[in-house]
Design a protein around this motif. Sequence first.
Motif, PDB file in Angstrom:
ATOM      1  N   ALA A  21      24.005  18.049 -20.020  1.00  0.00           N
ATOM      2  CA  ALA A  21      24.744  18.003 -18.514  1.00  0.00           C
ATOM      3  C   ALA A  21      23.782  17.719 -17.328  1.00  0.00           C
ATOM      4  O   ALA A  21      24.067  17.025 -16.591  1.00  0.00           O
ATOM      5  CB  ALA A  21      25.623  19.319 -18.196  1.00  0.00           C
ATOM      6  N   GLY A  22      22.478  18.500 -17.769  1.00  0.00           N
ATOM      7  CA  GLY A  22      21.561  18.053 -16.660  1.00  0.00           C
ATOM      8  C   GLY A  22      21.256  16.511 -16.653  1.00  0.00           C
ATOM      9  O   GLY A  22      21.210  16.039 -15.438  1.00  0.00           O
ATOM     10  N   ALA A  23      21.347  15.978 -17.788  1.00  0.00           N
ATOM     11  CA  ALA A  23      20.982  14.376 -17.796  1.00  0.00           C
ATOM     12  C   ALA A  23      22.113  13.551 -17.046  1.00  0.00           C
ATOM     13  O   ALA A  23      21.930  12.810 -16.318  1.00  0.00           O
ATOM     14  CB  ALA A  23      20.754  13.972 -19.180  1.00  0.00           C
ATOM     15  N   LEU A  24      23.387  13.955 -17.286  1.00  0.00           N
ATOM     16  CA  LEU A  24      24.565  13.266 -16.679  1.00  0.00           C
ATOM     17  C   LEU A  24      24.396  13.607 -15.104  1.00  0.00           C
ATOM     18  O   LEU A  24      24.503  12.753 -14.390  1.00  0.00           O
ATOM     19  CB  LEU A  24      25.950  13.893 -17.339  1.00  0.00           C
ATOM     20  N   LEU A  62      24.109  10.678 -12.349  1.00  0.00           N
ATOM     21  CA  LEU A  62      24.942  10.622 -11.351  1.00  0.00           C
ATOM     22  C   LEU A  62      24.068  11.111  -9.722  1.00  0.00           C
ATOM     23  O   LEU A  62      24.558   9.936  -8.816  1.00  0.00           O
ATOM     24  CB  LEU A  62      26.144  11.423 -11.497  1.00  0.00           C
ATOM     25  N   LEU A  63      23.261  11.664  -9.785  1.00  0.00           N
ATOM     26  CA  LEU A  63      22.624  11.958  -8.424  1.00  0.00           C
ATOM     27  C   LEU A  63      21.775  10.658  -8.118  1.00  0.00           C
ATOM     28  O   LEU A  63      21.721  10.428  -6.794  1.00  0.00           O
ATOM     29  CB  LEU A  63      21.521  12.894  -8.549  1.00  0.00           C
ATOM     30  N   ILE A  64      21.207   9.985  -8.924  1.00  0.00           N
ATOM     31  CA  ILE A  64      20.370   8.571  -8.606  1.00  0.00           C
ATOM     32  C   ILE A  64      21.213   7.456  -8.336  1.00  0.00           C
ATOM     33  O   ILE A  64      21.242   6.872  -7.392  1.00  0.00           O
ATOM     34  CB  ILE A  64      19.363   8.361  -9.765  1.00  0.00           C
ATOM     35  N   ALA A  65      22.305   7.475  -9.423  1.00  0.00           N
ATOM     36  CA  ALA A  65      23.364   6.486  -9.109  1.00  0.00           C
ATOM     37  C   ALA A  65      24.054   6.605  -7.709  1.00  0.00           C
ATOM     38  O   ALA A  65      24.328   5.687  -6.958  1.00  0.00           O
ATOM     39  CB  ALA A  65      24.260   6.294 -10.224  1.00  0.00           C
ATOM     40  N   ARG A  66      24.638   7.607  -7.351  1.00  0.00           N
ATOM     41  CA  ARG A  66      25.247   7.847  -6.050  1.00  0.00           C
ATOM     42  C   ARG A  66      24.427   7.765  -4.867  1.00  0.00           C
ATOM     43  O   ARG A  66      24.909   7.827  -3.751  1.00  0.00           O
ATOM     44  CB  ARG A  66      26.002   9.157  -5.976  1.00  0.00           C
ATOM     45  N   GLY A  67      23.095   8.184  -4.923  1.00  0.00           N
ATOM     46  CA  GLY A  67      22.185   8.120  -3.982  1.00  0.00           C
ATOM     47  C   GLY A  67      21.964   6.611  -3.568  1.00  0.00           C
ATOM     48  O   GLY A  67      21.308   6.268  -2.328  1.00  0.00           O
ATOM     49  N   GLY A  68      22.095   5.664  -4.324  1.00  0.00           N
ATOM     50  CA  GLY A  68      22.180   4.202  -3.790  1.00  0.00           C
ATOM     51  C   GLY A  68      21.026   3.645  -3.780  1.00  0.00           C
ATOM     52  O   GLY A  68      20.873   2.369  -3.456  1.00  0.00           O
ATOM     53  N   HIS A  91      24.030  14.355   3.961  1.00  0.00           N
ATOM     54  CA  HIS A  91      23.976  13.478   2.835  1.00  0.00           C
ATOM     55  C   HIS A  91      23.245  14.409   1.878  1.00  0.00           C
ATOM     56  O   HIS A  91      21.991  14.399   1.431  1.00  0.00           O
ATOM     57  CB  HIS A  91      23.098  12.381   3.275  1.00  0.00           C
ATOM     58  N   LYS A  92      24.030  15.078   1.053  1.00  0.00           N
ATOM     59  CA  LYS A  92      23.531  15.946   0.235  1.00  0.00           C
ATOM     60  C   LYS A  92      24.516  16.216  -0.862  1.00  0.00           C
ATOM     61  O   LYS A  92      25.758  16.030  -0.775  1.00  0.00           O
ATOM     62  CB  LYS A  92      22.930  17.363   0.737  1.00  0.00           C
ATOM     63  N   SER A  93      24.258  16.538  -2.219  1.00  0.00           N
ATOM     64  CA  SER A  93      24.880  16.882  -3.216  1.00  0.00           C
ATOM     65  C   SER A  93      26.203  17.670  -3.033  1.00  0.00           C
ATOM     66  O   SER A  93      27.213  17.631  -4.006  1.00  0.00           O
ATOM     67  CB  SER A  93      24.396  17.114  -4.637  1.00  0.00           C
ATOM     68  N   ARG A  94      26.344  18.786  -2.387  1.00  0.00           N
ATOM     69  CA  ARG A  94      27.500  19.846  -2.173  1.00  0.00           C
ATOM     70  C   ARG A  94      27.403  20.902  -3.472  1.00  0.00           C
ATOM     71  O   ARG A  94      28.234  21.675  -3.485  1.00  0.00           O
ATOM     72  CB  ARG A  94      28.639  19.061  -2.129  1.00  0.00           C
ATOM     73  N   LYS A  95      26.530  20.306  -4.354  1.00  0.00           N
ATOM     74  CA  LYS A  95      26.508  21.244  -5.641  1.00  0.00           C
ATOM     75  C   LYS A  95      25.385  22.124  -5.732  1.00  0.00           C
ATOM     76  O   LYS A  95      24.313  21.573  -5.506  1.00  0.00           O
ATOM     77  CB  LYS A  95      26.640  20.345  -6.919  1.00  0.00           C
ATOM     78  N   ASP A  96      25.520  23.448  -6.000  1.00  0.00           N
ATOM     79  CA  ASP A  96      24.360  24.298  -6.380  1.00  0.00           C
ATOM     80  C   ASP A  96      23.843  24.309  -7.760  1.00  0.00           C
ATOM     81  O   ASP A  96      24.650  24.687  -8.777  1.00  0.00           O
ATOM     82  CB  ASP A  96      24.623  25.764  -6.035  1.00  0.00           C
ATOM     83  N   VAL A  97      23.157  23.144  -8.191  1.00  0.00           N
ATOM     84  CA  VAL A  97      22.680  22.849  -9.624  1.00  0.00           C
ATOM     85  C   VAL A  97      22.346  24.038 -10.403  1.00  0.00           C
ATOM     86  O   VAL A  97      22.595  23.874 -11.728  1.00  0.00           O
ATOM     87  CB  VAL A  97      21.866  21.411  -9.600  1.00  0.00           C
ATOM     88  N   THR A  98      21.837  24.834  -9.764  1.00  0.00           N
ATOM     89  CA  THR A  98      21.282  26.127 -10.448  1.00  0.00           C
ATOM     90  C   THR A  98      22.416  26.898 -10.955  1.00  0.00           C
ATOM     91  O   THR A  98      22.134  27.216 -12.240  1.00  0.00           O
ATOM     92  CB  THR A  98      20.406  27.090  -9.610  1.00  0.00           C
ATOM     93  N   GLY A 127      12.703  15.882  -3.326  1.00  0.00           N
ATOM     94  CA  GLY A 127      12.147  16.208  -4.914  1.00  0.00           C
ATOM     95  C   GLY A 127      12.575  17.508  -5.438  1.00  0.00           C
ATOM     96  O   GLY A 127      11.900  18.172  -6.137  1.00  0.00           O
ATOM     97  N   LYS A 128      13.416  17.992  -4.661  1.00  0.00           N
ATOM     98  CA  LYS A 128      13.987  19.296  -5.253  1.00  0.00           C
ATOM     99  C   LYS A 128      15.390  19.634  -5.705  1.00  0.00           C
ATOM    100  O   LYS A 128      15.622  20.512  -6.406  1.00  0.00           O
ATOM    101  CB  LYS A 128      13.860  20.307  -3.983  1.00  0.00           C
ATOM    102  N   GLY A 129      16.057  18.584  -5.649  1.00  0.00           N
ATOM    103  CA  GLY A 129      17.693  18.855  -5.697  1.00  0.00           C
ATOM    104  C   GLY A 129      18.162  18.198  -7.299  1.00  0.00           C
ATOM    105  O   GLY A 129      19.274  18.583  -7.524  1.00  0.00           O
ATOM    106  N   GLY A 130      17.230  17.816  -8.238  1.00  0.00           N
ATOM    107  CA  GLY A 130      17.598  17.558  -9.524  1.00  0.00           C
ATOM    108  C   GLY A 130      17.758  18.381 -10.330  1.00  0.00           C
ATOM    109  O   GLY A 130      17.733  19.777 -10.207  1.00  0.00           O
ATOM    110  N   TYR A 131      18.557  18.035 -11.642  1.00  0.00           N
ATOM    111  CA  TYR A 131      18.151  19.355 -12.783  1.00  0.00           C
ATOM    112  C   TYR A 131      16.696  19.259 -13.343  1.00  0.00           C
ATOM    113  O   TYR A 131      16.485  18.456 -13.856  1.00  0.00           O
ATOM    114  CB  TYR A 131      19.376  19.174 -13.670  1.00  0.00           C
TER     115      TYR A 131
END
Length: 379
Positions: free
Chosen positions: A331-334, A338-344, A172-179, A206-210
């Motif tokens: 792009a960070g805002a988008l 999506l991170l919050i929306a898809r986290g549900g 249950h994680k984003s699969r994306k390396d946001v950095t 609390g670590k995976g956002g932009y």
Amino acid sequence: MPLQTGCLSPCHGFTGIVEQWKASTHFATFIANLGGEEVDTWTGTAGCGNCHSIDGIQQRLEGNVRYLGTTAPVNIAHGQINYLNSTTSKVSESTYAGHATVAVVHCTTCHEVTDANDPHRTGKAYEPGSFPLRVPTGDTEEAFIEKSSAVGVVDGTGAGPYGVGNACMWCHKSRKDVTNYITASNALTSRNWGPHQGPQTDIYTGKGGYHYTGKTYDNSSHQALKTGCVACHMGPVGSNEGIGNHSFAPQVATCAQAGCHASATSFDVLGRQTAMKNTLRQLRDALNTKGWLTAAEAAPYDALTPAQVTDANFKNDGSRPSGTPLTASEAGALYNYLLIARGGAGGVHNPLYTMQLMFDSYVAVTGAPPSTMPTRPTP
Ligand code: HEC
Ligand code: HEC
Ligand code: HEC
Ligand code: HEC
């Protein structure tokens, strides 16, 4: 042959582990897609099988994933799947290297079931504690999300030691390396731009956002729960030897236990989930006004209608292919939306962090704070 009494508890009783698991999405999706085209994609040689196939966790723990070049994911033993492609110097996702033809999250996906502990093979009754999880759950063991420490480095980030909760974080994680994912110029070429479905660990830790430059990000009290996801999603079932609920659905009674939210009657404790969803709608509206969101599954990918901007189906939103590339902070805002929306969970997973991400993202897009949250929340 009738079930022997030894089989009934804790597994094969009327409300036992097997029935609980059958009520879960982990099983329901399997039934819904049985023989369908999804199964081929989910168990084929793309990256999907690392989380969607029945033996994905086992393969990853054995280090059996495919990658190009010479550098495997450095923290593969902790669930990292991205790696630096040594030929192209690009961040890539390792792909599934097993041979499963079944897409399901089964008992054996999470648990190490062997000749020695499987009651079906030993012929003996179940012994408490005899069903270990596959992933490491020791005091200092942690799962990894994909976010790396610096641009050009692909080392992931430790989620923190969450014991049996690590079991959820491998998938249950984003699969994306946001950095590395977000750069100075970001072309929205696909509806699937951004984090994958189910990126709960990225928010929970609390670590995976932009993270915007110059801002600090804080956690809520939920981060102190020693077993993380399991603390809320697998509350102990008293009538079933106290084993955690295998429907994996959070229960209000778990929130309402002593020392937590004793007066909770829903997940909307003190109306905070409603408030967070309202701010999320404002961010959604701002992004949609820019032309970056769609709920359509196919071209021409219309923007959200006014009704879609205000509805609660956040999970349906995707990025809308657009001609003009986005700056890093746009792009960070988008990405954060999506991170919050898809986290549900409507902010429940980490309320303070979710609010800070929404605040900074909204300011980045519009230049002003959201009306529902005029000042940036602090601990
Ligand atoms: C790191 C683990 C991981 C990988 C790799 C992964 N997924 Fe998923 N996927 C998940 C999780 C977890 C969910 C559940 C999200 C939720 O419901 O909150 C999910 C949900 C989905 C869903 C929607 C829900 C459903 O079950 O119908 C689709 C579609 C999907 N994934 C497709 C893919 C495809 C296609 C790939 C490969 C290109 C892929 N996934 C790779 C973890 C992963
Ligand atoms: C998504 C991962 C996952 C799946 C799928 C899963 N479990 Fe579990 N299971 C866990 C976790 C996490 C715990 C520890 C929860 C706790 O501490 O109460 C656990 C605990 C248990 C326990 C008690 C611990 C022990 O060692 O005796 C048993 C028994 C068990 N599971 C059986 C099953 C069976 C049978 C199935 C399939 C019907 C199943 N599990 C499916 C994650 C999973
Ligand atoms: C092997 C990967 C994997 C592991 C491990 C895993 N999940 Fe999932 N989970 C998924 C996928 C994939 C889905 C989407 C349904 C499907 O395809 O099975 C999902 C769906 C869910 C859903 C339903 C979401 C919805 O939209 O209805 C919940 C809740 C959930 N998982 C909780 C957990 C918890 C809690 C744990 C840890 C005990 C866990 N999962 C471990 C892959 C995983
Ligand atoms: C503090 C308790 C808590 C913790 C810890 C927690 N969750 Fe949740 N989670 C919830 C609640 C409550 C909801 C449901 C919110 C609702 O339905 O409004 C939820 C929703 C979800 C969903 C379903 C989303 C959907 O669209 O239906 C998934 C999947 C999920 N959580 C996975 C996880 C994972 C993975 C972790 C660990 C990284 C985790 N949760 C940690 C309480 C928690």
